[in-house]
Design a protein around this motif. Structure first.
Motif, mmCIF file in Angstrom:
data_model
loop_
_atom_site.group_PDB
_atom_site.id
_atom_site.type_symbol
_atom_site.label_atom_id
_atom_site.label_comp_id
_atom_site.label_asym_id
_atom_site.label_seq_id
_atom_site.Cartn_x
_atom_site.Cartn_y
_atom_site.Cartn_z
ATOM 1 N N ALA A 1 0.734 -1.410 0.003
ATOM 2 C CA ALA A 1 0.055 -0.070 -0.118
ATOM 3 C C ALA A 1 0.885 1.322 -0.046
ATOM 4 O O ALA A 1 0.418 2.328 -0.486
ATOM 5 C CB ALA A 1 -0.963 -0.101 1.094
ATOM 6 N N ALA A 2 2.195 1.348 0.651
ATOM 7 C CA ALA A 2 2.987 2.294 0.525
ATOM 8 C C ALA A 2 3.313 2.613 -0.667
ATOM 9 O O ALA A 2 3.869 3.858 -0.770
ATOM 10 C CB ALA A 2 4.079 2.328 1.785
ATOM 11 N N GLY A 3 3.486 1.572 -1.444
ATOM 12 C CA GLY A 3 4.220 1.983 -2.893
ATOM 13 C C GLY A 3 5.632 2.606 -2.711
ATOM 14 O O GLY A 3 6.685 2.074 -2.287
ATOM 15 N N ASP A 4 5.710 3.433 -3.433
ATOM 16 C CA ASP A 4 7.221 4.344 -3.793
ATOM 17 C C ASP A 4 7.779 4.862 -2.208
ATOM 18 O O ASP A 4 8.931 5.090 -2.190
ATOM 19 C CB ASP A 4 7.255 5.224 -4.498
ATOM 20 C CG ASP A 4 7.180 5.011 -5.966
ATOM 21 O OD1 ASP A 4 7.444 3.700 -6.364
ATOM 22 O OD2 ASP A 4 6.569 5.687 -6.978
ATOM 23 N N ARG A 5 6.636 4.867 -1.212
ATOM 24 C CA ARG A 5 7.117 5.407 0.115
ATOM 25 C C ARG A 5 7.715 4.243 0.985
ATOM 26 O O ARG A 5 8.328 4.631 1.672
ATOM 27 C CB ARG A 5 6.124 5.829 0.836
ATOM 28 C CG ARG A 5 5.450 7.201 0.378
ATOM 29 C CD ARG A 5 4.285 7.853 1.177
ATOM 30 N NE ARG A 5 3.052 6.956 1.206
ATOM 31 C CZ ARG A 5 2.799 6.207 2.203
ATOM 32 N NH1 ARG A 5 3.427 6.420 3.178
ATOM 33 N NH2 ARG A 5 1.634 5.571 2.242
ATOM 34 N N ALA A 6 7.781 3.130 0.625
ATOM 35 C CA ALA A 6 8.395 1.988 1.183
ATOM 36 C C ALA A 6 9.899 1.948 0.801
ATOM 37 O O ALA A 6 10.176 1.559 -0.299
ATOM 38 C CB ALA A 6 7.529 0.538 0.873
#
Length: 230
Positions: free
Chosen positions: A91-96
């Protein structure tokens, strides 16, 4: 990385990157082949190859063919806790991101993070990978999660039952003295899926198993078309 085994006139084995594996799976779905995901992150592709008979152009020959893609690190231990961590990363996408904190590599999700021990476990067991600093789920992890969502089972036929238990209003049944007098034999079996979209009754358990497999093939094809990109 995947190990692949292609079985046709001969058996060919080799390796495939995730991108290559996705290309093979999408091609298989476009061609209408049977594609089924497994909880260990592997995939089985089966199809029938047809060709003209070498001595009679009015006849065709059929050959069963198959392709299996097996991850080098099989997916094991997909528990509810692990599943929750993976869904957070997805769910975090590129923030992970992978970051080093206090000398240990952790997965950060904006203001949140996966604890160091859990981050290491997810990485070592092949659930996630470092993609130029970004933490993303591996293809085997996505396949295993899909297979877990669509785990099917069939029920044991009831066997000898009273007509009222099968919905028959008539009292007719086996006309023999003894324990089975007035009973009917039911071969009915239910096919059920964890996702809730499959809940049917079939005349036999073999038919229920076929319906369950058809459901797995359909949902796997949908998963490949919609969820997998190169």
């Amino acid at each position: 990385m995947f190990l692949f085994t292609l079985t046709q006139e001969f058996v060919r084995q080799g390796t495939a990157t995730e991108s290559h594996a996705i290309t093979l799976l999408r091609r298989a779905v476009r061609r209408g082949y049977d594609v089924e995901a497994a909880p260990d992150g592997s995939v089985a592709v089966n199809w029938t190859y047809r060709r003209f008979h070498p001595h009679d152009e009015n006849r065709t020959l059929t050959e069963p063919r198959s392709l299996t893609l097996t991850p080098q690190i099989l997916i094991r231990g997909l528990t509810e806790t692990t599943r929750q961590d993976l869904e957070l990363i997805q769910a975090a996408g590129d923030r992970a991101r992978f970051e080093t904190q206090s000398g240990r590599q952790v997965v950060t999700l904006g203001f949140h993070r996966i604890p160091p021990a859990a981050s290491a476990r997810l990485n070592e067991r092949g659930f996630i990978t470092d993609d130029h600093g970004r933490a993303r789920l591996t293809l085997p992890a996505l396949i295993a999660m899909h297979a877990q969502d669509h785990r099917t089972h069939t029920t044991i036929p009831q066997g000898w039952v009273r007509p009222s238990e099968t919905g028959h209003a008539s009292a007719a049944g086996l006309n023999r003295p003894g324990r089975r007098n007035g009973l009917l034999y039911s071969r009915t079996s239910a096919a059920l899926c964890r996702c809730g979209d499959l809940s049917i009754h079939a005349d036999t358990r073999d038919e229920a198993r076929r319906r369950a497999r058809d459901h797995r093939l359909t949902t796997t094809a949908q998963f490949i078309r919609e969820a997998l990109t190169t």
